[in-house]
Design a protein around this motif. Sequence first.
Motif, PDB file in Angstrom:
ATOM      1  N   ILE A  22      -4.877  -0.918   4.246  1.00  0.00           N
ATOM      2  CA  ILE A  22      -3.656  -1.632   3.649  1.00  0.00           C
ATOM      3  C   ILE A  22      -3.634  -1.037   2.124  1.00  0.00           C
ATOM      4  CG2 ILE A  22      -2.934  -3.614   2.809  1.00  0.00           C
ATOM      5  CD1 ILE A  22      -4.743  -4.932   5.288  1.00  0.00           C
ATOM      6  N   CYS A  23      -2.410  -0.489   1.852  1.00  0.00           N
ATOM      7  CA  CYS A  23      -2.559   0.118   0.541  1.00  0.00           C
ATOM      8  C   CYS A  23      -2.562  -1.049  -0.722  1.00  0.00           C
ATOM      9  CB  CYS A  23      -1.395   1.143   0.144  1.00  0.00           C
ATOM     10  SG  CYS A  23       0.338   0.046  -0.024  1.00  0.00           S
ATOM     11  N   GLU A  24      -2.799  -0.659  -1.930  1.00  0.00           N
ATOM     12  CA  GLU A  24      -2.854  -1.473  -3.052  1.00  0.00           C
ATOM     13  C   GLU A  24      -1.574  -2.473  -3.184  1.00  0.00           C
ATOM     14  OE1 GLU A  24      -5.687  -2.392  -6.046  1.00  0.00           O
ATOM     15  OE2 GLU A  24      -5.677  -0.285  -5.370  1.00  0.00           O
ATOM     16  N   GLN A  32      -2.937   5.885   7.238  1.00  0.00           N
ATOM     17  CA  GLN A  32      -1.575   5.415   7.177  1.00  0.00           C
ATOM     18  C   GLN A  32      -1.722   3.775   6.601  1.00  0.00           C
ATOM     19  OE1 GLN A  32       0.767   4.872  10.600  1.00  0.00           O
ATOM     20  NE2 GLN A  32       2.287   6.364   9.638  1.00  0.00           N
ATOM     21  N   CYS A  33      -0.993   3.231   5.784  1.00  0.00           N
ATOM     22  CA  CYS A  33      -0.858   1.934   5.506  1.00  0.00           C
ATOM     23  C   CYS A  33      -0.222   1.203   6.936  1.00  0.00           C
ATOM     24  CB  CYS A  33      -0.021   1.489   4.034  1.00  0.00           C
ATOM     25  SG  CYS A  33      -0.017  -0.242   3.880  1.00  0.00           S
ATOM     26  N   GLU A  34      -0.933  -0.050   7.095  1.00  0.00           N
ATOM     27  CA  GLU A  34      -0.660  -0.967   8.131  1.00  0.00           C
ATOM     28  C   GLU A  34       0.727  -1.458   7.970  1.00  0.00           C
ATOM     29  OE1 GLU A  34      -2.200  -0.912  11.038  1.00  0.00           O
ATOM     30  OE2 GLU A  34      -1.377  -2.584  11.906  1.00  0.00           O
ATOM     31  N   PHE A  35       1.043  -1.798   6.583  1.00  0.00           N
ATOM     32  CA  PHE A  35       2.529  -2.418   6.497  1.00  0.00           C
ATOM     33  C   PHE A  35       3.572  -1.562   6.180  1.00  0.00           C
ATOM     34  CE2 PHE A  35      -0.964  -5.520   6.003  1.00  0.00           C
ATOM     35  CZ  PHE A  35      -0.484  -6.797   6.675  1.00  0.00           C
ATOM     36  N   CYS A  36       3.216  -0.700   5.167  1.00  0.00           N
ATOM     37  CA  CYS A  36       4.677  -0.166   4.620  1.00  0.00           C
ATOM     38  C   CYS A  36       4.475   1.679   5.232  1.00  0.00           C
ATOM     39  CB  CYS A  36       4.510   0.409   3.041  1.00  0.00           C
ATOM     40  SG  CYS A  36       3.069   1.281   2.324  1.00  0.00           S
ATOM     41  N   PHE A  37       3.618   1.755   5.697  1.00  0.00           N
ATOM     42  CA  PHE A  37       3.450   3.127   6.691  1.00  0.00           C
ATOM     43  C   PHE A  37       3.360   4.178   5.775  1.00  0.00           C
ATOM     44  CE2 PHE A  37       5.568   0.327   9.681  1.00  0.00           C
ATOM     45  CZ  PHE A  37       4.421   0.024  10.733  1.00  0.00           C
TER      46      PHE A  37
HETATM   47 ZN   LIG Z   1       1.367  -0.237   1.814  1.00  0.00          ZN
END
Ligand SMILES: [Zn+2]
Length: 68
Positions: A49-51, A21-26
């Motif tokens: 963290i996603c792109e 899971q992305c830490e920021f946008c989940f």
């Molecule tokens: Zn993200």
Amino acid sequence: MNSTLQYITYSRDLCVDDFLQCEFCFDKFDEDPEHPKKAYFDPIQKCWICEECFQDFKEHFHWIVEGS
Ligand SMILES: [Zn+2]
């Protein structure tokens, strides 16, 4: 701040949880063996963290990226 991130292929083995899971946008990352995708991994926090979030937050967090 000033964390070193690794730009690597998603791997469930590097996850503390049983999903990615992305830490920021989940956003959830799916492992796709036929089309491996890359994301940014923080080896200290053990988070991904996603792109898109990387692009949005890189100036704020001053991340250093290693690998290719
Ligand atoms: Zn993200």
